[in-house]
Design an enzyme around this catalytic site. Sequence first.
Site, mmCIF file in Angstrom:
data_model
loop_
_atom_site.group_PDB
_atom_site.id
_atom_site.type_symbol
_atom_site.label_atom_id
_atom_site.label_comp_id
_atom_site.label_asym_id
_atom_site.label_seq_id
_atom_site.Cartn_x
_atom_site.Cartn_y
_atom_site.Cartn_z
ATOM 1 N N ASP A 12 0.868 -1.151 0.000
ATOM 2 C CA ASP A 12 0.000 0.000 0.000
ATOM 3 C C ASP A 12 0.922 1.223 0.000
ATOM 4 O OD1 ASP A 12 -2.465 1.534 0.458
ATOM 5 O OD2 ASP A 12 -1.619 1.870 2.446
ATOM 6 N N LEU A 13 0.422 2.374 -0.438
ATOM 7 C CA LEU A 13 1.283 3.557 -0.522
ATOM 8 C C LEU A 13 0.969 4.558 0.590
ATOM 9 C CD1 LEU A 13 1.373 4.136 -4.399
ATOM 10 C CD2 LEU A 13 2.668 2.524 -2.986
ATOM 11 N N ASP A 14 -0.195 5.214 0.515
ATOM 12 C CA ASP A 14 -0.538 6.264 1.483
ATOM 13 C C ASP A 14 -0.566 5.714 2.913
ATOM 14 O OD1 ASP A 14 -0.903 7.830 -0.753
ATOM 15 O OD2 ASP A 14 -3.097 7.707 -0.706
ATOM 16 N N ASP A 68 -1.202 -0.495 5.964
ATOM 17 C CA ASP A 68 -1.531 0.026 7.295
ATOM 18 C C ASP A 68 -2.977 -0.224 7.689
ATOM 19 O OD1 ASP A 68 -3.184 2.901 7.023
ATOM 20 O OD2 ASP A 68 -2.087 2.304 5.243
#
Length: 241
Positions: free
Chosen positions: A16-18, A188
Site C-alpha cells: 500500500d502507498l498512502d 496500514d
Amino acid sequence: MKINIRPAFINTISFDLDDTLYDNRGYIQAAEQALLNFLALQFPRAKAWHSRDWLNLKQRLVKAKPLLGHDTTAARLATLEQGLLIAGYDKSQATAGAQQGLALFLDKRSDFTVPSEVLLQLKSLQSQYRLVGITNGNVDANRIGLGEVFEFVLHPGEGMRMKPYPDLFYKACRQLHISHKQLLHVGDSYTADVQGARRAGCQAAWLNPAVGREAITPQQGQLAHIEFSNIDQLQQLSGLG
C-alpha cells in the site's frame, strides 16, 4: 515484529502507498486547499462551498452510482462538475472547470518524494523479492520516486474495485504470473489491506500504527500473517518466507 502465521514462500511483496510508506495527511490537505483556492478564484459562484459541502455532494453521487466509490479520480471529477453545475455554471464551463480542478489537485497531490530511507529499504528488499504497489488512492507513484523500485502500481477504477475487494490482488497475481499465496501484501489498514489480501488468498503484513498515527486495536477479521510497528522493520521481512 510479530509472526501470527508462519509465512509461506514469498515471490513478491506488494505495498500500500498512502500512510504505509509515508504520512499522506499533509499532502492531501495541501492539495485540497489548493483546489478550494482555485475554485474560489476561477468560479466565484462556488466560493461559498466548503470542504464539507463538496464531501456531502460526493457521497450523494456515490450513493447514486456506487462504482464511483471505487475510483477516487472519477469521483472527484464528477463531484467537481456537478458542483459547478449546481453553482450555476453551464455544462461547458462546468466540464472545463472540473477538468482543470482535477489536474491541479492531482499535481499537488503528488508533489512530494517518498523519504529516502524508505526508498533505500525498498531497494534492499528488491534484491530478494519482486516489488509492486497496490493502492486505493491516485498518487502518481513515478513522481514520488517509487517508479524505480516497483514493477507496477495498481489503482482501482474502470471496473476494478477497491481493497478490501480482491480485484486488485487478483490482477497483480495475473500480471506477475504467480499464485496468490506467493504474494505478501504490506499495508496500514486492517480492513482494506489485511482483509483484502486474505480474501484474495494472499499473505498479509500489517503496519500498525500507520505512519504518523497511533496504534489501533484490530477489528473482527482474519489475522495478518505478520504485524510490525515501524516502517524500519521492513528489513526483517527478508528471509521470512
